[in-house]
Design an enzyme around this catalytic site. Sequence first.
Site, PDB file in Angstrom:
ATOM      1  N   ASP A  47     -30.696  27.946  62.620  1.00 49.53           N
ATOM      2  CA  ASP A  47     -31.167  27.461  63.929  1.00 49.53           C
ATOM      3  C   ASP A  47     -30.108  27.732  65.003  1.00 49.53           C
ATOM      4  OD1 ASP A  47     -32.688  26.439  65.967  1.00 49.53           O
ATOM      5  OD2 ASP A  47     -32.661  24.375  65.261  1.00 49.53           O
TER       6      ASP A  47
ATOM      7  N   GLY B 278     -29.336  21.866  70.822  1.00 50.95           N
ATOM      8  CA  GLY B 278     -29.015  23.105  70.110  1.00 50.95           C
ATOM      9  C   GLY B 278     -27.536  23.334  69.907  1.00 50.95           C
TER      10      GLY B 278
HETATM   11  O1  DOR Z   1     -31.779  22.269  68.687  1.00 53.90           O
HETATM   12  C1  DOR Z   1     -32.677  23.069  68.887  1.00 53.90           C
HETATM   13  N1  DOR Z   1     -32.588  24.062  69.803  1.00 53.90           N
HETATM   14  N2  DOR Z   1     -33.819  22.913  68.211  1.00 53.90           N
HETATM   15  C2  DOR Z   1     -34.913  23.650  68.474  1.00 53.90           C
HETATM   16  O2  DOR Z   1     -35.898  23.474  67.806  1.00 53.90           O
HETATM   17  C3  DOR Z   1     -34.913  24.628  69.583  1.00 53.90           C
HETATM   18  C4  DOR Z   1     -33.556  25.102  69.861  1.00 53.90           C
HETATM   19  C5  DOR Z   1     -33.444  25.879  71.155  1.00 53.90           C
HETATM   20  O3  DOR Z   1     -34.296  26.740  71.419  1.00 53.90           O
HETATM   21  O4  DOR Z   1     -32.468  25.665  71.883  1.00 53.90           O
END
Ligand code: DOR
Length: 434
Positions: free
Chosen positions: A306, A325
Amino acid sequence: MRSLIIRNGRVLDPSNGIDEITTVYIEDGVIKQVGGQCAVAGAEDIDATGLLVCPGFIDIHTHLREPGREDKETIHTGTRAAAAGGFTSVCAIPNTEPVIDSQTGLKFVLARAESDAIVNVFPYGAVTKGQAGEEIVEFGDLVYYGARGFTDDGHPVMNAEIMRRALEYSAMFNVPVLDHCEDANLASGGVMHEGDVSNRLGLKGIPALAESIQVSRDADLAALTGGHIHIMHVSKKESLEAIRRAKASGVRLTAEVTPHHLTLTDEALADYSTYAKVNPPLGTAEDRAALLAALLDGTIDCIATDHAPHTDIEKDQPITDAPFGSIGLETAFPVLYTKLVLTGRMSLEFLVHKMTAAPAAIVHLDPRGSLSHGAPADMTLIDLNKEFEVTPDFFLSKSRNSCFLGERLRGSVETTICGGRVVYHQRKVLRPQA
Ligand code: DOR
């Protein structure tokens, strides 16, 4: 004809049961032989004495951000970060601007990968147009133009009727639908996991049920349709029962877990650090232990990063406003090697399997992820003894938002080989143009 011989390394190929100091022969971009003697004309020689030699890692969950958010990452920088982390294949999440929901978008990503990438890029298509959750994309068209799977990641697919149709197409075209399981209403406005820590910090929490309710629904829809549902970034113990039940009854369900959910807890947000703000949010120590147990017993199938790059300007906001994220490609292996293998919680062979053949199988990339005869020669060479600190200048990614900044880790990726070519060696990118 490009030939390469890698000598004297500890060759570890879990899917073929190989773990020995031996030689790998590569010819014309594919694995010709592991071990023994083999004539390979005009070959370049690599001395891998003291190094681990394993199949290149495969990340089925990478945000490359191009098109549209090139301030965070591009296919150029993201694939360099991948190579620096030992990844030779990444699956690109389509929550770009615009969203990849048509053959035009898919063709753009594939063309940009052709010109800029130094590792393999396999794009996904969105499940719904614009990821708006309302209208399903042209599945057949996108599969034809190279979509490896479908996901609205970043957002859940809230409409069960749409998820049902998507899974019917999944069964028809034999591609996975990968879901970011989160009930948007239950999660609305939440910043972190709902529990003691969120109460202490006075931050709005996201209940575990927001994830597990969607996992259960997706499992039921996969059972109904015969489609392949893949549960992205599983993070809460409550989700694991639904996964176990579905697998026991033969539902086509697979699941992934990230390095951060396996090694951190919601205490990482105790100083309101926005770098630990991820979605789904980091859970409790109990969640973390349950996720590890589920990976070890096969409930969770593989590891995925991720990798979610964001700019400093975005992450330097108050925690309520900063985006979710963390970047992850360059720290995935060393984090898991240091925190889980060196502490005796999992074997090195198991870790390599969960980062190579296991993810490859989910998106039908095999024989990538192995060193089988005839497989693409995608490999990584790692110095397991080399220790380093994760500092901001460590990263080749365009972004620095790592929840592992400041950690001292072991397991340094020295060389990455993609399609039989050395693309990365000791902090240097060796093939600027593909
Ligand atoms: O932490 C995350 N960031 N989870 C997600 O599902 C999307 C991702 C992002 O696109 O920044």
